[in-house]
Write a protein that holds these residues in place. Structure first.
Motif, PDB file in Angstrom:
ATOM      1  N   VAL A 178       3.583   9.192 -36.059  1.00 27.83           N
ATOM      2  CA  VAL A 178       4.106   7.859 -36.372  1.00 27.83           C
ATOM      3  C   VAL A 178       3.036   7.107 -37.161  1.00 27.83           C
ATOM      4  O   VAL A 178       1.874   7.091 -36.770  1.00 27.83           O
ATOM      5  CB  VAL A 178       4.468   7.089 -35.089  1.00 27.83           C
ATOM      6  N   ASP A 214       2.433   8.715 -44.920  1.00 28.10           N
ATOM      7  CA  ASP A 214       3.882   8.630 -44.700  1.00 28.10           C
ATOM      8  C   ASP A 214       4.567   9.958 -44.993  1.00 28.10           C
ATOM      9  O   ASP A 214       5.579  10.300 -44.376  1.00 28.10           O
ATOM     10  CB  ASP A 214       4.513   7.554 -45.607  1.00 28.10           C
ATOM     11  N   SER A 264       6.715  11.552 -38.951  1.00 28.13           N
ATOM     12  CA  SER A 264       8.076  11.664 -38.439  1.00 28.13           C
ATOM     13  C   SER A 264       8.746  10.301 -38.525  1.00 28.13           C
ATOM     14  O   SER A 264       9.935  10.201 -38.804  1.00 28.13           O
ATOM     15  CB  SER A 264       8.055  12.118 -36.980  1.00 28.13           C
ATOM     16  N   THR A 265       7.974   9.264 -38.257  1.00 24.04           N
ATOM     17  CA  THR A 265       8.504   7.903 -38.304  1.00 24.04           C
ATOM     18  C   THR A 265       7.478   7.013 -39.007  1.00 24.04           C
ATOM     19  O   THR A 265       6.290   7.118 -38.735  1.00 24.04           O
ATOM     20  CB  THR A 265       8.711   7.362 -36.865  1.00 24.04           C
ATOM     21  N   ILE A 321       6.646   2.998 -39.804  1.00 21.98           N
ATOM     22  CA  ILE A 321       7.003   1.605 -39.518  1.00 21.98           C
ATOM     23  C   ILE A 321       6.141   0.706 -40.403  1.00 21.98           C
ATOM     24  O   ILE A 321       4.913   0.797 -40.366  1.00 21.98           O
ATOM     25  CB  ILE A 321       6.766   1.270 -38.030  1.00 21.98           C
ATOM     26  N   HIS A 376      10.786  -1.299 -31.982  1.00 16.45           N
ATOM     27  CA  HIS A 376      10.925   0.147 -32.203  1.00 16.45           C
ATOM     28  C   HIS A 376      10.784   0.875 -30.870  1.00 16.45           C
ATOM     29  O   HIS A 376       9.991   1.790 -30.710  1.00 16.45           O
ATOM     30  CB  HIS A 376       9.889   0.652 -33.214  1.00 16.45           C
ATOM     31  N   ASP A 400      12.530   3.000 -29.268  1.00 17.05           N
ATOM     32  CA  ASP A 400      12.731   4.448 -29.207  1.00 17.05           C
ATOM     33  C   ASP A 400      11.459   5.181 -29.590  1.00 17.05           C
ATOM     34  O   ASP A 400      11.046   6.131 -28.922  1.00 17.05           O
ATOM     35  CB  ASP A 400      13.861   4.871 -30.154  1.00 17.05           C
ATOM     36  N   THR A 401      10.852   4.696 -30.677  1.00 19.60           N
ATOM     37  CA  THR A 401       9.619   5.334 -31.132  1.00 19.60           C
ATOM     38  C   THR A 401       8.522   5.151 -30.091  1.00 19.60           C
ATOM     39  O   THR A 401       7.786   6.093 -29.781  1.00 19.60           O
ATOM     40  CB  THR A 401       9.185   4.715 -32.474  1.00 19.60           C
ATOM     41  N   GLN A 446       9.076   7.540 -27.393  1.00 19.08           N
ATOM     42  CA  GLN A 446       8.701   8.900 -27.796  1.00 19.08           C
ATOM     43  C   GLN A 446       7.194   9.096 -27.700  1.00 19.08           C
ATOM     44  O   GLN A 446       6.720  10.146 -27.284  1.00 19.08           O
ATOM     45  CB  GLN A 446       9.139   9.164 -29.248  1.00 19.08           C
TER      46      GLN A 446
END
Lengths: 434, 825
Positions: free
Chosen positions: B432, B442, B446-447, B449, B467, B469-470, B473
Motif C-alpha cells: 500500500v 505506485d 496493490s493499493t 491512496i 480506507h 478495508d485497506t 488488510q
C-alpha cells in the motif's frame, strides 16, 4: 470424398447460407446437447491426430484441460508457415464456417471463454474474410453470449501475427498472441495446463485442419471417421503437393494413400521427360527421402512415413526432380531456417548461422570435403538439445541431404588434392620463417 | 512430509530442499552445473542449453509406493531419451541425474562451441577478462580449437551506448537475456528488450533516455560475458589488478554492502583510487544488488578539486591555509574564549565513531545540544522502539504479508528498498502506497491512496477512517512493515506521522518480531546512528531558534540544504566546521577542518533497519584530511578534555560500553560472516555474477525495544496545525531526487546527464490559473528563498501543491513543506 475441401463439391460453401443448407452448424448444435466430456470422448475415440505436424491426438489434448478453471481458451493455429504448406489457407478461404464450427465445438468441450484464431501476418486478407464469417456466426447466435440458450458465453477473434515461422510453434504462438516477442516458452507447464497457456490460463492449441475435421466427426461418429485412413492415422489428410509435378495443389485423400498414387495418379507425375529425385514429405523441416520403389510405395500416414525415415508432418510434399542439386536445396532451406530461428536458444541461433555460412562457401565452390563433414556434425550437435523443435527441424535438411545425396555435395567441394596441398604449404612457410 | 527430498547426482544421494531448482540443489551438493542464462535470483528460461544433464527418475510402484528394483536389485530408473536442462527442473524425490558422462561432456562442449562461433577474440582487452563466465567455462568445457572460419564471424557494433551509464558490445553478447530479465523481474524497470530474431537478435533499450533505470549497473555484474560494461569502469583496469575492500554505501538508509575495487592510478598521482564499486552479498540488506547512485556516486572520494585539502583558519579578515597543529591550537583557543555555550550539528554521513567523539567534545565543553542534520525526519526514537524486528529480511515478505509506504518517494529516497519491495509485491505481498502525489512505487502497489498534502501528518487517520478495508488488510496481514518518509510534512508533522505509524503497528501486534515494524527513509547513511549517539532533529530546531555562541558543523551542508541558514548562522560567534569539501565552509567560519570520506578510514553506520555495519579503509587520505573522530579527539586533547584515541575500533568499544543499544558490539562482531544463499561471489562467477562474497561482515542488528518481548506502548499523536496555502499561494512540497547536485554527487560527472535541470512539477489547473505553461521559467518564493526553476506542468503534482525537488539548483529549496508564491518568471 472431401471432409475438409468441400468447396470442391459445393462451390459456394464459404457462404453462411450455403453452409447451413448443407448441414452446417448441426454438429455444433448436437455437441451443445451433449455434455462437454462426452464431446471430448467422441473426439478421443475418433483418434483424430493433430494435423499441424506433431500428430498428437486432439481429444487427449482436450482432456488435459483442467475442469475447474474459470477461464480457458482455444487458440487456433493458422500460422501455416511450414515451407510448402498451403492447406489451411484453402480451408479458411473456401470452408471457413466449418473451421469456426470445429473451433466452437472444441471451445464447448473444454468450456472455453474465447477462441483466438492466430493467422500468420501475410494472411491479412484471409483474416478479413474470416472476420465476416465470424460476424455471420455471431448473428446466427452461434457465438457470443448465452449461445443457443445454454448460458455459455464464448467469443471468437482473429489475430494476425507479424510473419514469423516460429509462431507456428504453439508456445511461441501464445507469446505472440499476448503481444510478446514470438519465442517458445519453457515447458512444462504445457499450454493445456494452468500457467502454461494464453495469459497463463489453460489453452488448447489446435491446427486449422484438425479442428475443421471435428464437425464431421460429431455428425458421423468416431467409428465412421476411423473407417477412413489407416489404423493409426484415421481420416483424410490434405496433401500440399508442390515442386516438380504436372499438377501441383492440395489433395484431400484418405491417410495411407501411397506416395506413388499421390504423385502419379493425382499430381500427374514429373514434368515431361524427367524423373523424381527427392521428396520432402513434410516441407523443409522434415528429412528428405530419395525416390525409389520402396519410398514411392510407402503409405502416407504417420507410421508409414516413419518407416522410411521421414515424417508426415503437415504433409507439405515438396517434390524435386533430377534437375535439382540437393546441396543447393539444402543451402536454401538452411537460409530459411537461419532467417526464421527465433534466436532464443544457442544451438539453433548459432547453428543455423554457421551452417548457412559454410553452405554458402560450399555452393560458391570454396568449400572442402572437411566442410561437408563440418556441416554434418554442426547439424547433429543442434539436434535433441534445443528448447523447441525448430533446432531439430533446421538440422534435418543438412543431415539427411548429406546422407541421401552425398554426391551432390561432393561435386561442389574443392578437390581434396587442392585443399590438402594448402596446409603443407602453410606449414612450409612457417618453417621457413623459423 | 519432510521438506527435503532425496536426489541422486552422479550416483551419490543428497537430501535437498523439496522443489528447489536443480542447478541450485546441485550447487549446494557441491556439483557445479555450468550455466549462462540461469541465475539463482531469476526465473529459469532454458535458453543457453549449457546445463544439459542426463536425467531420470527412480520408478515406484504406483499402488504401494515401493521402489521397483531391476534383476540385480538396483532401483529401476526411467531415463529421459534426451538430455534435459537442469535449470528448468525442480527437484523431486527420486530424481536422478548424471553430470559426468561423455554425452553430457559432449553437449557442454557443443554449446560452448556454438556460443564461441560469433564471439570475438578480444579477451585481452575485455573488462570481463579474468572474471568471465564464458572464459572460465570455455577453459573447463570448451573445445580446444575453433572450427569456425574466422572470416565467417559476425561483425557487429562494439560500442553501443544503451544509456549514459551502460555500453553494449553486440559482438560479445550471447543473448542470455539476463539483463532483460533482471530489469523486468527484479528491478521492475523493463526498459531492455530483444530486437529482431535468430542471429540478428540484439539487446535494445526501449526507454528515452536510454536504459532509464536506477539499477542498470547490476546488469553488468550478471552479464556472463563482457557485453555490458559500465561507463565508469570500461577499459579502466583489469579485475586481477584490483584490491577489494569491503565498504558500505554512504548515500542512503539501505546501507548497501559494497566492495570497493581499488587500484593505484596514474592519473591520480599513483594513489589508490576506487576503480569501481561492486555489490557485496548481504541477503538481509541488499542481496547482490546496488543502485546506480551507490555504484557511480563514489568519485568525490578521489576528487582533489572539490575536496578541502588542508585546514583553514580565519585570522582577522583572512581565511588562511594552515597546518593541523596550528589549526587545532587556534580552534581550541577560540573555543575556550567562547565559554560554555556550545552545540553541534552533525550530518548523516558522520560515522558512529565520529558522532561519539563530537558528543564527547561538546558535552566536555559543557554543551548539551546535539543536532542531527537535516532536521527533516523525526521519529528515529520510534524506530528504536518498534523498528523492524531482529532478523528482518525484506526478501522474506510475500503472500499474506503487507508493506505500507507512507509520505515517501521510495524509488528516489532508498532505491534498494524499492527494488526489494517490488519483489515482495511480486511474491504476493500487499503493498500500500500513501502519498500526496503519484510516485514510481505506485507501479508496484496493490493499493494507492493519495491524500491532500495539508493532511499528510494525519495520513493514518485518513487510512483508518476513509480506507477501512485497506487498513483492515494491513492490520490483518501476517507480517507488516511500515516505511515512512517525511515528504509533505514538517518536523512536527513527521513526528505525528511516525507516532501514528508506531501506534498502528503496536495496535495490530506487528512489532517485536522479524519482518514486522517500522522503517524510515532517513536521509544519508547514518540517520539511525545519529539517534543512537544522541543527535536529534529537535535539538537542531532548538539550535536554530536559539543559536549558541560556538557551533560545530560536521559534515552538514547547511547552506545548500536550508535557505534560512544564512541568517541564523550570523548569530553564532564561533563556527568550527568539519567538512569534506572546499566550497562548503559557511560565511564567518572560524576554522574549516578537512575530514576523510568513508573510503579513507574505518568506521560504521547504522542503517534504516538498525543494522550496524562497518566499512574499511580503502585508500589514502586526500590532502591532509583526517577522520572526523580524530580531528575531534585531537581538539579534545588540546582542550584537556580527554586522552588520545588510536583507532575507530577503540571508539566502538567505548560506544558499546556507554550506549546500551551498542552493547556487545565490537568491530570483530561486525566483521562476522556466515554462508549465505545463493552461493555467489566465489570464483564461480558463472552462477551469480560478479557480486562479491561478503568477507567484511554482515553487521549486527540492534534490537528494537519491542524485540525479545519488550513492552512498548502507544504514544500520543500530537498533530500540528495543517499547513495550508491561502490567498493565491500554493503548497510548496520539497521532494527528494536520487540524482541531484549534492556535493557528494557532483564529482560523479558520468551521471550528470541524468541529473534533471532544476524544475518544479505543477498541476495543469494551477498552471492555467497562474498563466504558466509547461516549460516556462517560474519563480517560487517560499521558506525564505526564491528559486527560479522550469515548470513541468503534468500529473506529477496534485492541485494546490507544487513539487519542488531539492538539491537541483544552487539556491536551496525549503527544508519542509510550506506555503509559497508561484509566478511566471
Amino acid at each position: 470424398m472431401h471432409i475438409l475441401l468441400r468447396a470442391r463439391e459445393i462451390p459456394d460453401i464459404h457462404k453462411y447460407d450455403v453452409y447451413v443448407k448443407n448441414g452446417g452448424y448441426k454438429a455444433f448444435e448436437k455437441a451443445l446437447k451433449m455434455k462437454p466430456e462426452e464431446v471430448i470422448d467422441v473426439v478421443k475415440a475418433s483418434n483424430l491426430r493433430g494435423r499441424g505436424g506433431a500428430g498428437f491426438p486432439a481429444g487427449v489434448k482436450w482432456s488435459f484441460i483442467p475442469k475447474n478453471e474459470p477461464v480457458k481458451y482455444v487458440a487456433v493455429n493458422a500460422d501455416e508457415s511450414e515451407t510448402g504448406t498451403f492447406k489451411d489457407r484453402e480451408i479458411m478461404e473456401t470452408n471457413p464456417h466449418q473451421l469456426i464450427e470445429g473451433a466452437l465445438i472444441c471451445a464447448w468441450a473444454i468450456q472455453a471463454t474465447a477462441v483466438y484464431i492466430y493467422l500468420r501476418g501475410e494472411f491479412w486478407d484471409v483474416a478479413h474474410e474470416l472476420d465476416k464469417r465470424i460476424a455471420e456466426a455471431y448473428k446466427a447466435g452461434y457465438i457470443g453470449e448465452n449461445i443457443q440458450g445454454t448460458g455459455w458465453t464464448c467469443n471468437v477473434y482473429t489475430h494476425l501475427g507479424a510473419g514469423a515461422y516460429i509462431c507456428g510453434e504453439e508456445s511461441a504462438l501464445l507469446n505472440s498472441l499476448e503481444g510478446k516477442l514470438g519465442q517458445p516458452r519453457v515447458r512444462p507447464p504445457f499450454p493445456a495446463q494452468k500457467g502454461g497457456g494464453l495469459y497463463g490460463e489453460a489453452t488448447v492449441v489446435n491446427n486449422v485442419e484438425t479442428l475443421t475435421n471435428v464437425p464431421w466427426i460429431i455428425n458421423n461418429g468416431a467409428d465412421e471417421f476411423k473407417k477412413i485412413g489407416t489404423e493409426n492415422s484415421a481420416g483424410t489428410k490434405i496433401f500440399c503437393v508442390s515442386g516438380h509435378v504436372q499438377k501441383p495443389g492440395n489433395y484431400e485423400l484418405p491417410m495411407g494413400v501411397t506416395l506413388r498414387e499421390l504423385l502419379y495418379d493425382y499430381a500427374g507425375g514429373p514434368p515431361e521427360g524427367r524423373s523424381f529425385k527427392g521428396i520432402l514429405p513434410s516441407g523443409g523441416s522434415g528429412p528428405v527421402i530419395r525416390v525409389n520403389d520402396t519410398t514411392l510405395d510407402a503409405p502416407l500416414s504417420y507410421e508409414g512415413m516413419e518407416k522410411i525415415g521421414t515424417i508426415l508432418g503437415s504433409a507439405s510434399v515438396i517434390v524435386m526432380d533430377e534437375t535439382v542439386d540437393m546441396a543447393w536445396a539444402a543451402s536454401k532451406i538452411i537460409k530459411f531456417f537461419k532467417h526464421e530461428s527465433c534466436g532464443k536458444c544457442a544451438p539453433c541461433r548459432e547453428g543455423t548461422y554457421w551452417l548457412d555460412k559454410v553452405l554458402d562457401r560450399i555452393m560458391a565452390g570454396q568449400g572442402s570435403l572437411d566442410d561437408i563433414k563440418l556441416i554434418e556434425t554442426v547439424a547433429k550437435n543442434m539436434q535433441g538439445v534445443t528448447l523447441c523443435a525448430l533446432g531439430d527441424f533446421a538440422a534435418n535438411p543438412v543431415i539427411h541431404t548429406v546422407k541421401q545425396f552425398p554426391e551432390d555435395f561432393a561435386k561442389h567441394a574443392k578437390s581434396p588434392e587442392n585443399s590438402k596441398s594448402k596446409k603443407p604449404a602453410a606449414k612450409q612457410k612457417a618453417a621457413a620463417g623459423d | 512430509m519432510s521438506d527435503t527430498v532425496k536426489i541422486y547426482i552422479d550416483d551419490k544421494a543428497y537430501d535437498v530442499p523439496a522443489g528447489m531448482n536443480l542447478v541450485d540443489a546441485a550447487k549446494m551438493a557441491g556439483n557445479d552445473i555450468p550455466v549462462f542464462c540461469y541465475h539463482p535470483k531469476m526465473e529459469p528460461v532454458g535458453m543457453c542449453r549449457m546445463c544439459l544433464v542426463e536425467m531420470g527418475s527412480i520408478q515406484k510402484d504406483r499402488a504401494s509406493g515401493e521402489v521397483l528394483l531391476d534383476d540385480k536389485g538396483n532401483p529401476q530408473i526411467r531415463w529421459f531419451p534426451k538430455l534435459q536442462t537442469a535449470c528448468t527442473t525442480n527437484v523431486s524425490d527420486g530424481l536422478v541425474i548424471r553430470t559426468n558422462t561423455p554425452q553430457v561432456d559432449q553437449a557442454r562442449e557443443n554449446v560452448v562451441e556454438f556460443l564461441l562461433t560469433s564471439h570475438p577474440l578480444d579477451c585481452p582487452i575485455c573488462d570481463k577478462g579474468g572474471e568471465c563466465p564464458l572464459q572460465n567455462l570455455t577453459m573447463e568445457h570448451g573445445p580446444g580449437s575453433s572450427r569456425m572460419v574466422y572470416s565467417d564471424k559476425l561483425k557487429l557494433d562494439k560500442h553501443v551506448p544503451l544509456g549514459d551509464l551502460i555500453f553494449l558490445d553486440e559482438e560479445r553478447c550471447i543473448q542470455c537475456a539476463r539483463c532483460i530479465r533482471f530489469q523486468d523481474e527484479i528491478a521492475g524497470d523493463d526498459v531492455l528488450a530483444f530486437h529482431e530474431r535468430g542471429r540478428s537478435l540484439q539487446i535494445i533499450t526501449n526507454s528515452d533516455p536510454g536504459f532509464d533505470s536506477y539499477f542498470s549497473g547490476n546488469t553488468a555484474d550478471i552479464c556472463p560475458v563482457g557485453a555490458l560494461t559500465t561507463a565508469d569502469f570500461r577499459f579502466g583496469a583489469r579485475p586481477w589488478e584490483l584490491t577489494e575492500v569491503p565498504s558500505i554505501c554512504p548515500h542512503d538508509a539501505a546501507g548497501s554492502n559494497i566492495s570497493l575495487s581499488m587500484r593505484l592510478d596514474r592519473d591520480h598521482g599513483g594513489r589508490a583510487i576506487i576503480k569501481r564499486v561492486m555489490p557485496r552479498q548481504n541477503e538481509n540488506v541488499n542481496e547482490i544488488w546496488i543502485s546506480d547512485k551507490t555504484r557511480f556516486g563514489h568519485h568525490f572520494t578521489r576528487d582533489e578539486h572539490s575536496r578541502l585539502l588542508c585546514p583553514l583558519v580565519r585570522r582577522g579578515g583572512n581565511f588562511n591555509e594552515t597546518e593541523w597543529k596550528t589549526a587545532l591550537e587556534y580552534a581550541a583557543n577560540e573555543l575556550q574564549l567562547a565559554g560554555g555555550s556550545v552545540a553541534a550539528i552533525a550530518g548523516s554521513g558522520m560515522s558512529n565513531e565520529d558522532l561519539w567523539e563530537l558528543r564527547q567534545l561538546v558535552t566536555g565543553l559543557g554543551g548539551e545540544r546535539l543536532g542531527a542534520w537535516p532536521p527533516t525526519h523525526a521519529g528515529a526514537d520510534l524506530v528504536a522502539q518498534v523498528g523492524v524486528g531482529q532478523g528482518t529480511n525484506l526478501g522474506d515478505l510475500g503472500k499474506g504479508d503487507a508493506v505500507l509506504i507512507v509520505a515517501s518517494d521510495l524509488e528516489e529516497e532508498v532505491p534498494i528498498w524499492r527494488l526489494r519491495i517490488k519483489q515482495a509485491h511480486d511474491r504476493g505481498a500487499l503493498v500500500v502506497v500513501m502519498n500526496g502525489r503519484p510516485t514510481r512505487m505506485d507501479d508496484f502497489a496493490s493499493t494507492v491512496i493519495h491524500y491532500d498534502y495539508s493532511k499528510a501528518a494525519g495520513a493514518f487517520d485518513l487510512l483508518q477512517k476513509e480506507h477501512g478495508d485497506t487498513a483492515r488488510q494491513l492490520t490483518g496481514a501476517k507480517n507488516l512493515v511500515v516505511i515512512a518518509g517525511a515528504e509533505g510534512v514538517d518536523l512536527a508533522g513527521s513526528r505525528a506521522l511516525m507516532q501514528a505509524a508506531a501506534n498502528f503497528l503496536i495496535e495490530s501486534g506487528h512489532v517485536g518480531k522479524p519482518n514486522n515494524g517500522l522503517m524510515a527513509t532517513f536521509p544519508g547513511a547514518n540517520g539511525m546512528g545519529q539517534y543512537y549517539l544522541g543527535f536529534t532533529p529537535e535539538a537542531t530546531q532548538d539550535i536554530i531558534a536559539n543559536p549558541p555562541k560556538v557551533l560545530f558543523i560536521a559534515q552538514a551542508d547547511l547552506l545548500f540544504d536550508d535557505p534560512a541558514a544564512v541568517s541564523w548562522l550570523k548569530q553564532v560567534e564561533t563556527i568550527i566546521q568539519l567538512t569534506l569539501f572546499a566550497e562548503e565552509p559557511v560565511p564567518g567560519v572560524t576554522a574549516a577542518l578537512p575530514i576523510q570520506s568513508f573510503a579513507e578510514r574505518d568506521g560504521s553506520f547504522v542503517n534504516g533497519e538498525r543494522r550496524v555495519q562497518r566499512f574499511y579503509t580503502a585508500q589514502g587520505p586526500i590532502g591532509q584530511a583526517l577522520p572526523a573522530w580524530q580531528v575531534l579527539n585531537r581538539l579534545g586533547v588540546q582542550l584537556g578534555l580527554g586522552r588520545s584515541k588510536l583507532s575507530a575500533s577503540i571508539l566502538m568499544n567505548e560506544i558499546a560500553q556507554s550506549i546500551p543499544a551498542f552493547a556487545g558490539i565490537t568491530y570483530k562482531a561486525l566483521a562476522h560472516v556466515e554462508p549465505q544463499f545463493p552461493l555467489v561471489g566465489g570464483d564461480d562467477v558463472y552462477y551469480g555474477g560478479t557480486a562479491y562474497r561478503n568477507k567484511g561482515g554482515l553487521g549486527v542488528q540492534i534490537p528494537a525495544a519491542a524485540d525479545n518481548g519488550g513492552a512498548v506502548t502507544k504514544g500520543k499523536v500530537e498533530k500540528p496545525a495543517a499547513i495550508k496555502a491561502s490567498g493565491g499561494q500554493l503548497l510548496v512540497v520539497p521532494a527528494t531526487r536520487l540524482y541531484n547536485r549534492e556535493r557528494v554527487f557532483r564529482s560523479s560527472e558520468l551521471v550528470h546527464p541524468r541529473v534533471p535541470d532544476a524544475y518544479v512539477a505543477m498541476n495543469a489547473a494551477d498552471a492555467r490559473k497562474l498563466g504558466i505553461e509547461n516549460g516556462d521559467m517560474v519563480s517560487i518564493s517560499a521558506g525564505g528563498s526564491t528559486l527560479k526553476v522550469r515548470a513541468h506542468v503534468n500529473g506529477a503534482a496534485p492541485q494546490g501543491a507544487v513539487i519542488l525537488p531539492r538539491h537541483l539548483s544552487d539556491t536551496p529549496a525549503p527544508l519542509a513543506i510550506t506555503a509559497g508564491e508561484v509566478s511566471k518568471a
